[in-house]
Design an enzyme around this catalytic site. Sequence first.
Site, PDB file in Angstrom:
ATOM      1  N   HIS A  54       0.829  -1.197   0.000  1.00  0.00           N
ATOM      2  CA  HIS A  54       0.000   0.000   0.000  1.00  0.00           C
ATOM      3  C   HIS A  54       0.868   1.253   0.000  1.00  0.00           C
ATOM      4  CE1 HIS A  54      -3.216  -2.794   0.968  1.00  0.00           C
ATOM      5  NE2 HIS A  54      -4.087  -1.821   0.789  1.00  0.00           N
ATOM      6  N   PHE A  56       1.188   3.583   6.948  1.00  0.00           N
ATOM      7  CA  PHE A  56      -0.097   3.807   7.606  1.00  0.00           C
ATOM      8  C   PHE A  56      -1.209   3.512   6.604  1.00  0.00           C
ATOM      9  CE2 PHE A  56      -3.671   6.681   8.545  1.00  0.00           C
ATOM     10  CZ  PHE A  56      -3.961   6.291   9.843  1.00  0.00           C
ATOM     11  N   MET A  83      -5.400   3.206   5.996  1.00  0.00           N
ATOM     12  CA  MET A  83      -6.723   3.546   6.502  1.00  0.00           C
ATOM     13  C   MET A  83      -7.691   3.609   5.320  1.00  0.00           C
ATOM     14  SD  MET A  83      -7.784   6.835   8.815  1.00  0.00           S
ATOM     15  CE  MET A  83      -9.423   7.004   9.520  1.00  0.00           C
TER      16      MET A  83
END
Length: 515
Positions: free
Chosen positions: A415, A467, A469
């Site tokens: 990602h 990170f 999300m």
Amino acid sequence: MPRPDKSSRARYSIVSLGLFRIFGNGLQVGDAAMNRFPPRYYPRDLAGYGRAGIDPRWPGGARIAVSFVVNYEEGGENCILHGDKASEAFLSEITGAQPWPGMRHWNMESIYDYGARAGFWRLWRLFTGVGIRPTVFGVATALMRSPEQVAAMREAGWEIASHGLKWIDYRDHTREAETDDMREAIRLHAEVAGARPTGWYTGRCSVNTVDIIAREGGFAWCADAYDDDLPWWYDAHVDGGAGQQPLLIIPYTLDANDMRFAITAGYDHAEPFFRYLKDSFDALYEEGNNGAPKMMSVGLHCRLVGRPGRIGALQRFVDYVRGHEAVWTPTRQEIADHWRRTHPWRARERPSRLMRDAFVERFGGVFEHSPWIAEDAWERGLGPANDSAVGLHGALCRVFRSAPQERRLAVLKAHPDLAGRLALAKRLTPESAAEQASAGLDALTDAERATFTQLNTAYVDRFGFPFIMAVRGRGKDEILAAFRERVHNDRETEFATACAEVERIALLRLNDMLP
């Protein structure tokens, strides 16, 4: 299940084909349609209409459709006189009856005779007296031996559907033999009833029955299923070929059925039969009041409910039904006509039916840069329950969750950073670019971008992965608040949190791709 290595692929394919023959949806090995489905395709549909359901929009705003079915089998049952090897042993007053090989069973024959001679006429008088036209499941050879009863059915406008050529068990028949019997049943039915049947119910069917009916064509509906309270479309045979049409399944019942007078776990007298029908009706009627109308089938047999001690229960139930407003009592043909107008079959994407390369090409990017998840999900086998966003998400998540930690870590590392260098360079996947843009991360101020850069660096230094999300529907402030909070988690907690977010992203992507 681990993916087979190349050396075992051939053996795997052969074994899978064999399993399909045993557990499949009626498509035999070598059948043209068989080659259109993956070798580990699981044909049973355990999803149905799902949580949301479907509004049948019954005529006149009816809250329930009650389908009365009269099974006419007398004269079509197993009998030496009919060329069978033994006498009948099913659904009679003789508890624990066994076939008599090579012999006539006079008592059994006379019980069946009662249904034709007396029971039928009680049912005929009941239904004609209240103006309800039931559907008849007529065994062709039974109808052939009962011309007066057939004349009465036609006079009253009853729908006469086919219950097969003879009332026998087809579980061990070859596909070819069952097809031959079906064609003969259609021919004989047309001779006896004046028109070919447009509805079908075998009852003691084989795994091939529904598929044969669908491929033969000429049928508006089939009742060989007990899996729903509403009709549904069977389309396993449809591959875009000329003239192929889906088959409407109008499920039948074995519980709201007088056959339970003749089995051990059944009704011992009329009152529990009436009570069960009433309770079933009340539950479904209430669902209809709450905006989810359903269909109720009531199965009847002339030799069973046609007995004097039982007919009163049916009469009370019919009176009870007629005492309610917004109740539709159609034939099954009328249900089929309504469903075809209101809920016609529409082709839709079915991931479970895609071959491997097509499936991976379509869904390999759902988990960022990790096509192996789609590959493994396909290898494990998919079915109709996986043809929705939630259903396919479940199959893909199973692979992700069962993978070793290092493989899941690789998915996390695949990602991109939020508002990171790849975003600036416009090198995100189309999915990631759209997701970040939806949260306004493609239009940050210099100060905001500096904050994201600082947090990204600190987060990766602490955890070893970016990170992650699911940002769709969330604003910059909410994302930054979560970022600042999560950067202080321990690694185990944050690894689990990141994996959960990856799964949420996958579901959002699938929601865009599938219904």
